[in-house]
Design an enzyme around this catalytic site. Structure first.
Site, PDB file in Angstrom:
ATOM      1  N   GLY A  56       0.316  -8.001  -5.243  1.00 59.00           N
ATOM      2  CA  GLY A  56       1.732  -8.387  -5.167  1.00 59.00           C
ATOM      3  C   GLY A  56       1.919  -9.899  -5.123  1.00 59.00           C
ATOM      4  CE  LYS A  82      -1.692  -7.622   7.525  1.00 61.23           C
ATOM      5  NZ  LYS A  82      -0.611  -7.239   6.649  1.00 61.23           N
TER       6      LYS A  82
END
Ligand SMILES: C[S@@+](CC[C@H](N)C(=O)[O-])C[C@H]1O[C@@H](n2cnc3c(N)ncnc32)[C@H](O)[C@@H]1O
Length: 334
Positions: free
Chosen positions: A204, A288
């Protein structure tokens, strides 16, 4: 002040605000109201999408009465103000309250009509959208916390988060995050600029940079898909992102890093060598926080001896509109 955030992250927003000296006094889904805190400039904050300064509480039972009070509040505060150009006119509401959005739309429309009657030139300059990018602007900001109660403010700070448009060729929803990150940084890869995309698959971010004409080295053992697959702007290297190195004397214009790995491991073993050795000029990094304390991680990122503080400038840490259990760090090398 009133701060808004992605619903589901309100406790983290309140926690972050407390660490900066604000005292949360009320909160609901996606918002926190505070007292105290820094009086001058806002610190760089991760979770807020919008911060409303000096909110005034308005309460009434009907749409008509709410619109009338908001109009009066605005007119009283704008008496001596000059409106030379476009100004933000934003109505928002707390999340997850059935039907509140419709009611707020009704009040917004009525305030618009009231303003057209009372100050038609000023009303014509109103723009019902958030500014693009990080900004602090005067305008009319109304935030509804429930059906009968709203806060009106004349000045707001925007963290730059916004919902992005998808692209049917984008191979992942991560695409939306990098598109949003460019807005927060205020820059995007240019034609022929070079990008090292570490943890690139399914592609992406590489695809997003390729759309701008950049040249990308996409590092990942996984396959590239969709618009990133067989893309002549993207060179796929099936290598470990932690051991991938630029060629001698090569400096990438951009380093992207989106690894599902323990964030301290990523900071120490990937970001540190890249930033300390100046292997890139700008970066977009996602850390994360699903398995660590997010506020402790934020403190580590911002500490004066972190690799970011030591090596980078124009650093912005944001929980993006499209982020989940993660935050995004953008910046440039000193
Ligand atoms: C969240 S995905 C990246 C999504 C990507 N940014 C996009 O836009 O499609 C994380 C990727 O990191 C890769 N990854 C994890 N550890 C890695 C490592 N040590 N070296 C290279 N890639 C790694 C995984 O294979 C996975 O494809």
């Amino acid at each position: 002040m009133i701060f808004t955030c992605q619903p589901g992250f309100t406790d983290l927003l309140a926690g972050e605000l407390s660490t900066h000296g604000f005292s949360p006094v009320e909160q609901g889904a996606g918002w926190v109201r505070t007292e105290g805190g820094p009086k001058t400039e806002l610190p760089d904050l991760c979770f807020p999408q919008m911060a409303l300064f000096d909110p005034v509480e308005i309460a009434a039972d009907s749409v008509n009465a709410l619109a009338a009070k908001i109009t009066e509040q605005f007119l009283a505060s704008a008496k001596t103000e000059r409106f030379e150009g476009e100004w933000p006119f934003l109505f928002e509401e707390a999340a997850e309250m059935d039907g509140l959005g419709r009611r707020v739309k009704g009040v917004e429309k009525m305030v618009q009509e009231n303003l057209k009657k009372r100050m038609s030139r000023v009303a014509r300059l109103a723009v019902a959208d958030k500014p693009r990018g990080v900004a602090q602007l005067r305008g009319l900001y109304v935030f509804f916390v429930d059906f009968k109660r709203a806060y009106v403010s004349r000045e707001a700070f925007f963290g730059g988060q916004r919902r992005m448009a998808d692209d049917e060729q984008a191979p992942s929803r991560s695409y939306l995050k990098i598109e949003e990150a460019y807005i927060v940084l205020g820059r995007e890869p240019g034609f022929e600029e070079t990008v090292a995309d570490l943890g690139a698959a399914p592609g992406g971010w590489s695809y997003s940079a390729s759309k701008r004409g950049a040249k990308i080295v996409a590092v990942d053992n996984g396959p590239l898909k969709g618009g990133a697959y067989n893309n002549y702007k993207i060179e796929h290297r099936m290598e470990d992102a932690f051991t991938f190195r630029p060629a001698p004397d090569q400096v990438f214009d951009w380093m992207f890093c989106d690894l599902v790995e323990e964030p301290h491991h990523v900071m120490e073993n990937l970001i540190q060598p890249w930033l300390e050795r100046g292997w890139c000029r700008r970066f977009v990094i996602i850390l994360k926080f699903g398995r660590v304390d997010p506020l402790a991680l934020l403190r580590d990122v911002r500490s004066p001896d972190s690799v970011f503080s030591r090596c980078a400038t124009n650093i912005r840490v944001r929980h993006l509109y499209h982020d989940r259990e993660e935050f995004t760090i953008v910046g440039e090398l000193k």
